[in-house]
Design a protein around this motif. Structure first.
Motif, PDB file in Angstrom:
ATOM      1  N   THR A 157      47.895  51.483  28.772  1.00 21.59           N
ATOM      2  CA  THR A 157      46.658  51.858  28.091  1.00 21.59           C
ATOM      3  C   THR A 157      45.446  51.306  28.835  1.00 21.59           C
ATOM      4  O   THR A 157      45.553  50.374  29.641  1.00 21.59           O
ATOM      5  N   ALA A 158      44.283  51.876  28.522  1.00 23.09           N
ATOM      6  CA  ALA A 158      43.038  51.381  29.117  1.00 23.09           C
ATOM      7  C   ALA A 158      42.783  49.937  28.714  1.00 23.09           C
ATOM      8  O   ALA A 158      42.272  49.129  29.506  1.00 23.09           O
ATOM      9  N   GLU A 159      43.157  49.596  27.474  1.00 22.57           N
ATOM     10  CA  GLU A 159      42.920  48.246  26.978  1.00 22.57           C
ATOM     11  C   GLU A 159      43.814  47.224  27.693  1.00 22.57           C
ATOM     12  O   GLU A 159      43.420  46.085  27.926  1.00 22.57           O
ATOM     13  N   ASN A 160      45.018  47.633  28.028  1.00 25.30           N
ATOM     14  CA  ASN A 160      45.889  46.776  28.832  1.00 25.30           C
ATOM     15  C   ASN A 160      45.241  46.517  30.184  1.00 25.30           C
ATOM     16  O   ASN A 160      45.268  45.388  30.701  1.00 25.30           O
ATOM     17  N   ALA A 161      44.626  47.550  30.764  1.00 28.60           N
ATOM     18  CA  ALA A 161      43.937  47.399  32.048  1.00 28.60           C
ATOM     19  C   ALA A 161      42.739  46.466  31.915  1.00 28.60           C
ATOM     20  O   ALA A 161      42.447  45.681  32.823  1.00 28.60           O
ATOM     21  N   PHE A 162      42.031  46.530  30.777  1.00 29.29           N
ATOM     22  CA  PHE A 162      40.918  45.609  30.537  1.00 29.29           C
ATOM     23  C   PHE A 162      41.424  44.170  30.469  1.00 29.29           C
ATOM     24  O   PHE A 162      40.811  43.250  31.013  1.00 29.29           O
ATOM     25  N   ALA A 163      42.545  43.962  29.772  1.00 31.33           N
ATOM     26  CA  ALA A 163      43.134  42.628  29.679  1.00 31.33           C
ATOM     27  C   ALA A 163      43.520  42.118  31.059  1.00 31.33           C
ATOM     28  O   ALA A 163      43.326  40.940  31.391  1.00 31.33           O
ATOM     29  N   ARG A 164      44.086  42.999  31.873  1.00 33.94           N
ATOM     30  CA  ARG A 164      44.471  42.627  33.230  1.00 33.94           C
ATOM     31  C   ARG A 164      43.251  42.263  34.071  1.00 33.94           C
ATOM     32  O   ARG A 164      43.276  41.292  34.836  1.00 33.94           O
ATOM     33  N   LYS A 165      42.163  43.012  33.909  1.00 38.04           N
ATOM     34  CA  LYS A 165      40.935  42.718  34.648  1.00 38.04           C
ATOM     35  C   LYS A 165      40.409  41.349  34.260  1.00 38.04           C
ATOM     36  O   LYS A 165      40.003  40.550  35.112  1.00 38.04           O
ATOM     37  N   TYR A 166      40.426  41.064  32.970  1.00 35.51           N
ATOM     38  CA  TYR A 166      39.968  39.767  32.472  1.00 35.51           C
ATOM     39  C   TYR A 166      40.853  38.655  33.034  1.00 35.51           C
ATOM     40  O   TYR A 166      40.356  37.638  33.533  1.00 35.51           O
ATOM     41  N   ALA A 167      42.169  38.845  32.973  1.00 35.50           N
ATOM     42  CA  ALA A 167      43.105  37.835  33.473  1.00 35.50           C
ATOM     43  C   ALA A 167      42.943  37.630  34.974  1.00 35.50           C
ATOM     44  O   ALA A 167      43.026  36.497  35.468  1.00 35.50           O
ATOM     45  N   ARG A 168      42.706  38.708  35.691  1.00 39.43           N
ATOM     46  CA  ARG A 168      42.508  38.595  37.144  1.00 39.43           C
ATOM     47  C   ARG A 168      41.273  37.742  37.453  1.00 39.43           C
ATOM     48  O   ARG A 168      41.292  36.898  38.357  1.00 39.43           O
ATOM     49  N   GLN A 169      40.193  37.956  36.703  1.00 49.45           N
ATOM     50  CA  GLN A 169      38.988  37.152  36.897  1.00 49.45           C
ATOM     51  C   GLN A 169      39.246  35.685  36.576  1.00 49.45           C
ATOM     52  O   GLN A 169      38.754  34.788  37.269  1.00 49.45           O
ATOM     53  N   ARG A 170      40.050  35.427  35.553  1.00 50.00           N
ATOM     54  CA  ARG A 170      40.374  34.056  35.179  1.00 50.00           C
ATOM     55  C   ARG A 170      41.304  33.407  36.207  1.00 50.00           C
ATOM     56  O   ARG A 170      41.211  32.211  36.463  1.00 50.00           O
ATOM     57  N   PHE A 171      42.199  34.188  36.793  1.00 51.42           N
ATOM     58  CA  PHE A 171      43.021  33.679  37.895  1.00 51.42           C
ATOM     59  C   PHE A 171      42.117  33.154  39.009  1.00 51.42           C
ATOM     60  O   PHE A 171      42.299  32.046  39.510  1.00 51.42           O
ATOM     61  N   GLU A 172      41.167  33.974  39.382  1.00 48.58           N
ATOM     62  CA  GLU A 172      40.275  33.618  40.488  1.00 48.58           C
ATOM     63  C   GLU A 172      39.452  32.374  40.157  1.00 48.58           C
ATOM     64  O   GLU A 172      39.350  31.443  40.963  1.00 48.58           O
ATOM     65  N   LYS A 173      38.875  32.332  38.951  1.00 49.18           N
ATOM     66  CA  LYS A 173      38.044  31.199  38.560  1.00 49.18           C
ATOM     67  C   LYS A 173      38.853  29.920  38.383  1.00 49.18           C
ATOM     68  O   LYS A 173      38.303  28.815  38.465  1.00 49.18           O
ATOM     69  N   SER A 174      40.158  30.064  38.116  1.00 48.56           N
ATOM     70  CA  SER A 174      41.015  28.893  37.925  1.00 48.56           C
ATOM     71  C   SER A 174      41.533  28.318  39.239  1.00 48.56           C
ATOM     72  O   SER A 174      42.239  27.309  39.229  1.00 48.56           O
ATOM     73  N   GLY A 175      41.218  28.954  40.330  1.00 49.85           N
ATOM     74  CA  GLY A 175      41.601  28.427  41.636  1.00 49.85           C
ATOM     75  C   GLY A 175      42.912  28.938  42.174  1.00 49.85           C
ATOM     76  O   GLY A 175      43.444  28.402  43.158  1.00 49.85           O
ATOM     77  N   ILE A 176      43.447  29.988  41.569  1.00 53.22           N
ATOM     78  CA  ILE A 176      44.712  30.565  42.048  1.00 53.22           C
ATOM     79  C   ILE A 176      44.440  31.439  43.271  1.00 53.22           C
ATOM     80  O   ILE A 176      43.492  32.231  43.281  1.00 53.22           O
ATOM     81  N   ILE A 177      45.272  31.292  44.287  1.00 56.69           N
ATOM     82  CA  ILE A 177      45.135  32.068  45.519  1.00 56.69           C
ATOM     83  C   ILE A 177      46.009  33.317  45.414  1.00 56.69           C
ATOM     84  O   ILE A 177      47.157  33.253  44.978  1.00 56.69           O
ATOM     85  N   SER A 178      45.491  34.456  45.818  1.00 52.67           N
ATOM     86  CA  SER A 178      46.224  35.701  45.714  1.00 52.67           C
ATOM     87  C   SER A 178      47.186  35.897  46.881  1.00 52.67           C
ATOM     88  O   SER A 178      46.860  35.591  48.029  1.00 52.67           O
ATOM     89  N   PHE A 179      48.391  36.413  46.586  1.00 51.36           N
ATOM     90  CA  PHE A 179      49.335  36.799  47.635  1.00 51.36           C
ATOM     91  C   PHE A 179      48.918  38.124  48.275  1.00 51.36           C
ATOM     92  O   PHE A 179      49.244  38.403  49.420  1.00 51.36           O
ATOM     93  N   SER A 180      48.233  38.958  47.467  1.00 51.10           N
ATOM     94  CA  SER A 180      47.848  40.289  47.944  1.00 51.10           C
ATOM     95  C   SER A 180      46.453  40.604  47.414  1.00 51.10           C
ATOM     96  O   SER A 180      45.818  39.773  46.771  1.00 51.10           O
TER      97      SER A 180
END
Length: 320
Positions: free
Chosen positions: A68-91
């Motif tokens: 769903t679009a809302e699942n994608a919104f949740a993922r976008k939010y989580a991705r931003q929080r990953f970045e702000k929390s200092g997690i390094i991306s594999f891809s």
């Protein structure tokens, strides 16, 4: 303009408007948490933890169902929080896309979020910390917000990552927010079959699913029946944990009370990767539209995340 161009232009404007509304709504949700009412924590950002679970379980995300679009919104939010929390991306953008079909033949597209924090002593050995961010969506017109299941585990990922960003672990820690847990552990299955590192370099999976409420003040660490070598690390934590840390729910003789395959850690166990699963026993709002933010127990939740952090540290500091 041609008709097709006009339609495309209108769609772009509408999408931008929706994205702006999403951003404003998220900010509003985060700001209305009363910081004065929250228990204090010496190890995690308790305010951010509660803000994150509140937003992820808000009506705006309509239960975060995969596809769903809302699942994608949740993922976008989580991705931003990953970045702000200092997690390094594999891809690129942390995203690990996958697709699958359910038992009825309905096709879905999902996406895990995957990243890591590099260890300072054994950087080529990994602990995988996971939680699923999807839930069951809307049923019969009612939103199933899934505050405990599993906005709680997802928000904990950010809090724990922030701690280890500032206090580097000995081993590298992989952080994974799984999609499609509610559709048969699909995200976890895909991840385990497509690991970003060698399986032989993974020490264990620590999975979090439903950790924000329990009337008895009990949090279970499941998995030591299968992996008794992990129990001593947790027994050390038991002595000083701010809640009751219990073992169990992992003996096959228990039938439905055996949690070995009931969340994403099951995919790791099937592939012979050791696991510890942190969770609570089912409550009256499990998989009901009443699993809302208002029903979480902030003190228990903060204590649970602190306890899980203690367990990770015990394993990280003492396991070879």
């Amino acid at each position: 303009m041609k008709k097709a161009i006009i339609i495309k232009w209108v769609m772009v404007v509408l999408f931008a408007s929706v994205s702006m509304m999403f951003s404003v709504t998220a900010d509003a949700q985060r700001k209305d948490v009363d910081q004065n009412d929250l228990p204090k924590s010496k190890t995690i950002d308790a305010v951010a933890l509660i803000e994150d679970i509140k937003y992820l379980s808000s009506d705006e995300l309509k239960g975060r169902e995969t596809g769903t679009a809302e699942n994608a919104f949740a993922r976008k939010y989580a991705r931003q929080r990953f970045e702000k929390s200092g997690i390094i991306s594999f891809s690129e953008n942390y995203v690990q896309p996958f697709s699958f079909s359910d038992r009825r033949g309905v096709k879905y597209s999902g996406a895990n979020l995957v990243g890591y924090i590099k260890g300072k002593k054994l950087p080529n050995k990994y602990i995988v910390l996971s939680a699923h961010y999807d839930h069951v969506g809307v049923r019969n017109g009612e939103i199933y917000n899934g505050a405990d299941d599993n906005a709680s585990g997802t928000a904990a990922l950010f809090a724990i990552a922030k701690y280890f960003h500032k206090n580097k672990p000995a081993h590298s820690i992989i952080f994974v927010a799984f999609d499609a847990e509610e559709k048969g552990l699909q995200g976890a299955r895909y991840f385990v079959d497509n690991l970003p590192v060698k399986q032989t370099d993974i020490l264990l999976n620590i999975n979090m699913d439903m950790i924000s409420r329990n009337d008895k003040g009990e949090l279970y660490a499941t998995g030591t029946y299968h992996y008794p070598n992990l129990k001593p690390y947790l027994e050390t934590v038991q002595k000083t944990a701010p809640l009751k840390l219990l073992f169990g729910h992992d003996d096959p003789k228990l039938g439905r009370d055996d949690w070995t395959f009931q969340s994403d850690h099951g995919a790791f166990h099937r592939n012979n990767i050791p696991f510890i699963y942190f969770g609570v026993e089912d409550h009256q709002d499990y998989h009901k539209p009443t699993d809302d933010f208002v029903n979480i127990q902030p003190k228990f939740y903060i204590n649970a995340v602190e306890t899980i952090l203690m367990a990770i540290k015990s394993i990280d500091e003492n396991m070879g």
